[in-house]
Design a protein around this motif. Sequence first.
Motif, short mmCIF file in Angstrom:
data_model
loop_
_atom_site.label_atom_id
_atom_site.label_comp_id
_atom_site.label_asym_id
_atom_site.label_seq_id
_atom_site.Cartn_x
_atom_site.Cartn_y
_atom_site.Cartn_z
N THR A 100 44.12 -10.16 -171.19
CA THR A 100 43.82 -9.12 -170.15
C THR A 100 42.51 -8.87 -169.90
N GLU B 196 39.60 -5.88 -168.48
CA GLU B 196 39.36 -4.52 -168.14
C GLU B 196 38.07 -4.15 -168.06
N GLU C 100 34.84 -6.71 -165.06
CA GLU C 100 35.82 -6.86 -166.25
C GLU C 100 35.28 -7.63 -167.14
N LYS D 52 39.66 -8.76 -172.95
CA LYS D 52 39.89 -7.81 -174.36
C LYS D 52 40.51 -8.86 -175.27
N ARG E 131 48.04 -2.02 -159.79
CA ARG E 131 47.72 -0.85 -160.30
C ARG E 131 47.66 0.21 -158.96
N ASP F 219 43.83 3.65 -162.97
CA ASP F 219 44.19 2.01 -163.19
C ASP F 219 44.94 1.97 -164.61
N HIS F 220 45.65 3.31 -165.06
CA HIS F 220 46.57 2.94 -166.15
C HIS F 220 48.03 3.37 -165.57
N ASP G 85 49.22 1.88 -171.58
CA ASP G 85 47.98 2.20 -172.49
C ASP G 85 48.20 3.53 -173.20
#
Length: 330
Positions: free
Chosen positions: A62, A64, A71, A74, A154, A203-204, A218
């Motif tokens: 992923t 972020e 970005e 992760k 999102r 975005d969560h 998250d």
Amino acid sequence: MAPHTTIAGLPEEVARNLREHRVTRSMRRPSRVYTDTTDFTSIDYGDVIAVEDRFFLVTSYTKEGRFGVDEQIKPWVPKAVDLVTMTNYILKLEFRETFDMRLGQFSVTCYRSPDKEARILELVQGRPHFMQGETLVDAAGNLVRVLVPVSGNRLDKIIHSDSSHRDYFFNELPRIFNQFLGCLEGIGFLHRHGFRHGDIRRDHIFVDRDTGLYYWIDFDYDFYLPEKPFALDLFELGNILIYLTARGDYHPREIMADPTMGNAVLRSLGPADFSLLSQNRVVNLQKLFPYIPDSLNNILLHFSTGADVFYESVEEILTDVRQALKQWPG
């Protein structure tokens, strides 16, 4: 015990599915099997994470990025496929960090807590508006959270269109707010059980492409603010309300770049019109979009530097948003 081994000891079905997968067919090295995820940076594309008799092939990672920042991959959050069921998951491996941020007069210590996320995943099992998952424990005692991806996009990616802000406000935003009520109710549920989301951001929230439901993702961040234990969650909810209302963030640079606003609007703004949490972001959106009614604008002003009264609970925000929806101009 070594952190990884060869694939020789894998069950026959797992080994066969591993050999036949497109990821491993394209690799020039053999996959490694990790039973200890402590050094997650050593786990690479095509490796297998073996935990509690489950076997997950790492297929990608992923990404972020904070808004306006490229970005970043992760490495502690790989995408993976279960080598028995061939179901796709997102894995979250143990990664801990701590940093401080300001909330008005307060310094807030924020930190990652895999244990807290594991407890939330158990608490919200089967509830709408929350990403689903379970927690497994590897051979070294690390928590491996196995998350079911939300099939969608999102929230902040789907609200933008070619329509004017006026059209968006009158024709699209009421529906968006009605769906967002479920997200507010979800955070209220966490707070009543003594949990904070800890990293509430636009975005969560993901929107399921089939049902249209909004889902929080998250849950591993937490924060220490004993004076106001839920304040950061509440202010971050305010950030989302502001973003949804404006269909974007408005700082002085965006105002100057908008031909319908420019210098006149910028001169009308004072220090009290900006956010307490993000101090160069405009909160008093009525000065940018005069058709925003007082019932909604007054909600947003609770999150401004000029506020005298702040929200103490999600329920208070919910009550005001529901009332604003009832009074929506049309």
